[in-house]
Design a protein around this motif. Structure first.
Motif, PDB file in Angstrom:
ATOM      1  N   ILE A 223      -3.390   9.835  -6.584  1.00  0.00           N
ATOM      2  CA  ILE A 223      -3.884  10.227  -5.996  1.00  0.00           C
ATOM      3  C   ILE A 223      -3.646  11.722  -5.833  1.00  0.00           C
ATOM      4  O   ILE A 223      -3.002  12.713  -5.141  1.00  0.00           O
ATOM      5  CB  ILE A 223      -3.792  10.715  -3.965  1.00  0.00           C
ATOM      6  N   GLY A 224      -4.612  12.718  -6.777  1.00  0.00           N
ATOM      7  CA  GLY A 224      -4.896  13.945  -7.105  1.00  0.00           C
ATOM      8  C   GLY A 224      -5.568  14.670  -6.096  1.00  0.00           C
ATOM      9  O   GLY A 224      -6.592  14.608  -5.631  1.00  0.00           O
ATOM     10  N   THR A 225      -5.368  15.905  -6.357  1.00  0.00           N
ATOM     11  CA  THR A 225      -6.210  16.913  -5.503  1.00  0.00           C
ATOM     12  C   THR A 225      -7.860  16.773  -5.692  1.00  0.00           C
ATOM     13  O   THR A 225      -8.717  17.007  -5.157  1.00  0.00           O
ATOM     14  CB  THR A 225      -6.121  18.036  -5.554  1.00  0.00           C
ATOM     15  N   THR A 226      -7.738  16.631  -6.998  1.00  0.00           N
ATOM     16  CA  THR A 226      -9.779  16.528  -7.322  1.00  0.00           C
ATOM     17  C   THR A 226      -9.932  14.557  -7.296  1.00  0.00           C
ATOM     18  O   THR A 226     -10.976  14.876  -7.699  1.00  0.00           O
ATOM     19  CB  THR A 226      -9.805  17.159  -8.583  1.00  0.00           C
ATOM     20  N   THR A 227      -9.357  13.921  -8.164  1.00  0.00           N
ATOM     21  CA  THR A 227      -9.531  12.831  -8.370  1.00  0.00           C
ATOM     22  C   THR A 227      -8.427  11.545  -7.746  1.00  0.00           C
ATOM     23  O   THR A 227      -7.465  11.827  -7.426  1.00  0.00           O
ATOM     24  CB  THR A 227      -9.483  12.306 -10.043  1.00  0.00           C
ATOM     25  N   ILE A 228      -9.382  10.803  -8.002  1.00  0.00           N
ATOM     26  CA  ILE A 228      -8.316   9.230  -7.455  1.00  0.00           C
ATOM     27  C   ILE A 228      -8.345   8.261  -8.635  1.00  0.00           C
ATOM     28  O   ILE A 228      -9.324   8.134  -9.175  1.00  0.00           O
ATOM     29  CB  ILE A 228      -8.510   8.669  -6.187  1.00  0.00           C
ATOM     30  N   ALA A 229      -6.993   8.310  -8.967  1.00  0.00           N
ATOM     31  CA  ALA A 229      -6.598   6.915 -10.236  1.00  0.00           C
ATOM     32  C   ALA A 229      -6.510   5.694  -9.941  1.00  0.00           C
ATOM     33  O   ALA A 229      -5.771   5.847  -9.106  1.00  0.00           O
ATOM     34  CB  ALA A 229      -6.670   7.329 -11.082  1.00  0.00           C
ATOM     35  N   GLY A 230      -6.431   4.614  -9.628  1.00  0.00           N
ATOM     36  CA  GLY A 230      -6.336   3.491  -9.637  1.00  0.00           C
ATOM     37  C   GLY A 230      -6.821   2.361 -10.743  1.00  0.00           C
ATOM     38  O   GLY A 230      -7.429   2.324 -11.367  1.00  0.00           O
ATOM     39  N   SER A 231      -5.083   1.381 -10.939  1.00  0.00           N
ATOM     40  CA  SER A 231      -5.216   0.141 -11.621  1.00  0.00           C
ATOM     41  C   SER A 231      -4.928  -0.574 -10.761  1.00  0.00           C
ATOM     42  O   SER A 231      -3.391  -1.077 -10.134  1.00  0.00           O
ATOM     43  CB  SER A 231      -4.451   0.295 -12.578  1.00  0.00           C
ATOM     44  N   LEU A 232      -5.100  -2.407 -11.290  1.00  0.00           N
ATOM     45  CA  LEU A 232      -4.475  -3.008 -11.133  1.00  0.00           C
ATOM     46  C   LEU A 232      -4.641  -4.113 -12.092  1.00  0.00           C
ATOM     47  O   LEU A 232      -4.752  -4.155 -12.973  1.00  0.00           O
ATOM     48  CB  LEU A 232      -6.067  -4.689 -10.448  1.00  0.00           C
ATOM     49  N   LEU A 233      -3.020  -4.944 -11.330  1.00  0.00           N
ATOM     50  CA  LEU A 233      -1.944  -5.175 -12.590  1.00  0.00           C
ATOM     51  C   LEU A 233      -1.353  -6.373 -12.476  1.00  0.00           C
ATOM     52  O   LEU A 233      -1.473  -7.016 -11.241  1.00  0.00           O
ATOM     53  CB  LEU A 233      -1.004  -4.741 -12.705  1.00  0.00           C
ATOM     54  N   ASN A 234      -1.508  -7.422 -13.429  1.00  0.00           N
ATOM     55  CA  ASN A 234      -1.207  -8.723 -13.310  1.00  0.00           C
ATOM     56  C   ASN A 234       0.056  -8.921 -13.235  1.00  0.00           C
ATOM     57  O   ASN A 234       0.835  -8.409 -13.997  1.00  0.00           O
ATOM     58  CB  ASN A 234      -1.204  -9.482 -13.605  1.00  0.00           C
ATOM     59  N   LEU A 235       0.834  -9.273 -11.719  1.00  0.00           N
ATOM     60  CA  LEU A 235       2.558  -8.587 -11.675  1.00  0.00           C
ATOM     61  C   LEU A 235       2.928 -10.336 -12.082  1.00  0.00           C
ATOM     62  O   LEU A 235       4.842 -10.377 -12.274  1.00  0.00           O
ATOM     63  CB  LEU A 235       2.879  -9.184  -9.809  1.00  0.00           C
ATOM     64  N   SER A 236       2.799 -11.103 -13.010  1.00  0.00           N
ATOM     65  CA  SER A 236       4.240 -12.297 -13.763  1.00  0.00           C
ATOM     66  C   SER A 236       4.011 -11.989 -14.897  1.00  0.00           C
ATOM     67  O   SER A 236       4.694 -11.607 -15.653  1.00  0.00           O
ATOM     68  CB  SER A 236       2.215 -13.485 -13.782  1.00  0.00           C
ATOM     69  N   ASN A 237       2.594 -10.888 -15.688  1.00  0.00           N
ATOM     70  CA  ASN A 237       2.766 -10.296 -16.587  1.00  0.00           C
ATOM     71  C   ASN A 237       2.728  -9.289 -17.508  1.00  0.00           C
ATOM     72  O   ASN A 237       2.458  -8.326 -18.705  1.00  0.00           O
ATOM     73  CB  ASN A 237       1.946 -11.395 -17.770  1.00  0.00           C
ATOM     74  N   GLY A 238       2.475  -8.229 -16.205  1.00  0.00           N
ATOM     75  CA  GLY A 238       2.432  -6.409 -16.549  1.00  0.00           C
ATOM     76  C   GLY A 238       0.945  -6.426 -16.824  1.00  0.00           C
ATOM     77  O   GLY A 238       0.802  -5.355 -17.554  1.00  0.00           O
ATOM     78  N   GLU A 239       0.558  -6.905 -17.499  1.00  0.00           N
ATOM     79  CA  GLU A 239      -1.439  -6.661 -18.115  1.00  0.00           C
ATOM     80  C   GLU A 239      -2.157  -5.806 -16.738  1.00  0.00           C
ATOM     81  O   GLU A 239      -2.563  -6.125 -15.238  1.00  0.00           O
ATOM     82  CB  GLU A 239      -1.949  -8.064 -18.251  1.00  0.00           C
ATOM     83  N   GLN A 240      -2.593  -4.721 -16.887  1.00  0.00           N
ATOM     84  CA  GLN A 240      -4.118  -4.281 -16.335  1.00  0.00           C
ATOM     85  C   GLN A 240      -4.990  -4.942 -16.957  1.00  0.00           C
ATOM     86  O   GLN A 240      -5.815  -5.446 -17.457  1.00  0.00           O
ATOM     87  CB  GLN A 240      -4.132  -2.598 -17.037  1.00  0.00           C
ATOM     88  N   ILE A 241      -5.240  -5.124 -15.775  1.00  0.00           N
ATOM     89  CA  ILE A 241      -6.725  -6.296 -15.315  1.00  0.00           C
ATOM     90  C   ILE A 241      -8.144  -5.401 -14.635  1.00  0.00           C
ATOM     91  O   ILE A 241      -8.916  -5.872 -14.899  1.00  0.00           O
ATOM     92  CB  ILE A 241      -6.833  -7.533 -14.539  1.00  0.00           C
TER      93      ILE A 241
END
Length: 635
Positions: A223-241
């Motif tokens: 959570i930035g002052t200007t922008t918000i960035a989020g990522s969804l990861l598979n917790l089994s293999n660490g892949e960003q999906i």
């Protein structure tokens, strides 16, 4: 004597003394919003009550144009000094005003000035973190497929839950959520293909019919002052999906942290407004990420959230009033783990939310996350992390000693408080070339220019300085234009507000207006880059580190990846290091959050890192003011 109707219409300062309240109507894309307010209420406050968003980049100080409105009907309030400075005679005559400075004096209809288009906003998300893990993925989330049988013998003292726990080796002492207990009886007796039991750090957080062991996901948010960035990861293999990002909707209440703290200071309702905007955005991002990846939101079990101290506190609903007052102390600094329902993040009903530790009032969990990603706390050599943003942070040191400070750069490097500034979106000027006789600009996606983003601002001023069209003090050339090529000399203009340099003419721009860099814009850049550069210099002085002693400078933040290094060094935003000693690391805070998401040992390590960091309060250092003044020079 009471004024006549004609007299009142002729005098803009005349008000109807008989009426104590007035009706302000706002024309928006969604229709008309009306609110009744006491006479003398600012247009901006009326908009807030009407739930109409008006951006206030400068925090209601009247030093920018972002809250500009036009009075469509009704008497136009008298202009203020700030109106004259920011808008000029022509716009004032066309009934434009600054909503933060203008008080409603009679019934009126208002149209907020539409913000500059920010289609294709460039927010650089972190690269997947799985390759940086020390050891295997160990997120704390476990899924077990079990085949329990419901209790069958009334002489046996047992329960549905106990029968399930018997089938899980790691289930001893596990505590279930109430929502799990509510659906347990039906699922247990209907699960012919078994039950999938999900644990987080040993406690049961979900129960599903059939084999769902491959469906375990988590999210990391910066959570930035200007922008918000989020990522969804598979917790089994660490892949960003999936990856999501966007503008922080709180920006309408101020472009910098102090503006937002001031907005909500000692006012629980306004704190709730800030928090509500943030939680709505984050819930929307969770839903968007799940839709992108084609997963069920209920299978998101862990969320790591980082941000500066103010954003961290607002996210949790904690009063930020004292963060904005000396000695700028946060309410607490320790990491937390809380069920998502307590936040609430309703779009991830089975998740636990993890926050990382805070260093100080203006050096937050995002800095800890950036250190986790950069690993400078393990380095034998001196390294630095410089996170350039509205609230910049600088950390310098190695495995033996680490120092951190906050550099309040303000929103200029994100396009705020710049007369035609904008974020890094389609149509933003992000670089220029000054040829022998004229100028050419480069824009994001080669679209017609509609404004100037931060990286463009840096490059423009650097190139102007190269040609001595701006002096070392930041002053635009103001005479001897005849010695320049005619096409170049004609680019210097005098507006009502200040001197300027025309980058693009209105006939070639995407807005139909000239795109002009003003003298005031250069001053804003000097203040912003001076804050960051002097913060670096201050830490170097305290640690007795010379430029040549810095082995690597990690340039963090999505903004940093678009900077022309030559230009940044020339104007003294960054120290004069060889380019091979400066490393872009993207959104290091986001990457650190992903590491904490994938590994409980990494998350737990953040507390040890935080305990080692020495915070340097710049304002208390007598020599800092001298460093800052010098750092504002361009060379």
């Amino acid at each position: 004597m009471k004024p006549t109707t004609d007299q009142r219409n002729a005098d803009p300062d005349a008000v109807d003394v008989g009426s104590k309240t007035i009706c302000v109507s706002f024309q928006t894309r969604d229709g008309v919003a009306k609110v009744t307010v006491p006479k003398g209420t600012s247009i901006l406050e009326a908009a807030l009550q009407a739930k109409v968003d008006i951006e206030t980049t400068c925090g209601k100080r009247g030093t920018c144009r972002s809250c500009r409105i036009k009075v469509l009907s009704g008497r136009v309030p008298p202009e203020t000094q700030q109106d004259r400075q920011q808008l000029g005679t022509e716009e004032l005559q066309e009934r434009f005003r600054l909503s933060c400075q203008t008080k409603a004096i009679a019934d009126c209809t208002i149209v907020p000035s539409p913000p500059k288009s920010e289609a294709g906003l460039k927010v650089l998300n972190a690269e997947p973190a799985r390759d940086k893990l020390r050891g295997p993925i160990s997120s704390g989330v476990e899924k077990h497929l079990v085949h329990p049988k419901p209790p069958m013998d009334e002489n046996e003292e047992t329960s549905d839950l106990e029968e399930v726990m018997k089938t899980i080796e790691t289930g001893a002492g596990a505590k279930p959520k109430l929502s799990v207990l509510r659906k347990l009886p039906g699922l247990l007796r209907d699960a012919k293909d078994g039950l999938t039991v999900t644990l987080f750090n040993g406690d049961i957080v979900d129960l599903e019919k059939g084999d769902r062991t491959d469906h375990a996901y988590g999210m990391a948010f910066d959570i930035g002052t200007t922008t918000i960035a989020g990522s969804l990861l598979n917790l089994s293999n660490g892949e960003q999906i999936a990856s999501v990002s966007g503008v922080n909707p709180q920006a309408i209440h101020g472009g910098d942290l102090m503006s937002r703290i001031s907005f909500a200071q000692f006012d629980e309702k306004k704190l709730a407004i800030l928090r509500g905007k943030l939680l709505t955005a984050m819930n929307d991002f969770i839903a968007e990420a799940a839709e992108q990846a084609g997963i069920e939101r209920g299978n998101i079990y862990k969320i790591v959230v980082v941000g500066n101290t103010c954003m961290h506190h607002v996210f949790l609903g904690i009063d930020t009033s004292h963060v904005g007052l000396a000695p700028y102390a946060p309410a607490f600094r320790d990491p937390l783990i809380i069920p998502s329902g307590e936040v609430p993040l309703k779009n991830a009903p089975n998740a636990h939310v993890c926050t990382l530790p805070i260093i100080a009032g203006f050096v937050g969990a995002d800095t800890i996350a950036a250190l986790l990603a950069s690993r400078i706390y393990e380095s034998d050599t001196i390294q630095a992390v410089v996170d350039i943003g509205t609230n910049g942070e600088v950390v310098l040191g190695n495995k033996d000693r680490l120092m951190a400070c906050s550099a309040p750069a303000g929103p200029a490097l994100e396009g705020g408080e710049i007369s035609q500034g904008m974020r890094a979106a389609v149509g933003a000027i992000d670089a220029i070339e000054i040829h022998e006789n004229d100028v050419s600009v480069r824009t994001i996606e080669d679209a017609p220019a509609i404004g100037i983003c931060g990286s463009g601002l840096i490059d423009i001023v650097s190139k102007l300085r190269d040609r001595e069209l701006v002096n070392k003090r930041g002053r635009l050339l103001h005479k001897d234009f005849e010695q320049l090529p005619k096409t170049l000399g004609q680019r210097f203009v005098q507006t009502e507000k200040s001197r300027g340099f025309r980058l693009v003419s209105g006939t070639d721009s995407g807005s139909g207006q000239d795109i002009i860099l003003t003298q005031a814009d250069i001053r804003q850049l000097q203040l912003a880059k001076g804050a960051i550069y002097s913060a670096i210099l201050m830490l170097q002085r305290v640690l007795e580190v010379r430029d040549e002693d810095i082995d690597t400078l990690y340039l963090a933040g999505g903004f940093g990846n678009f900077i022309n290094l030559d230009s940044a060094i020339k104007i003294r935003l960054l120290p004069p290091l060889d380019h091979d000693r400066i490393s872009y690391v993207g959104n290091a805070a986001q990457q650190g959050a992903e590491l904490a998401l994938l590994s409980e040992s990494e998350r737990e390590n953040t507390a040890k890192i935080a305990a080692r960091i020495e915070h340097v309060a710049l304002a208390t250092r007598m020599e800092f003011q001298e460093l800052f003044v010098d750092a504002c020079d361009l060379q």
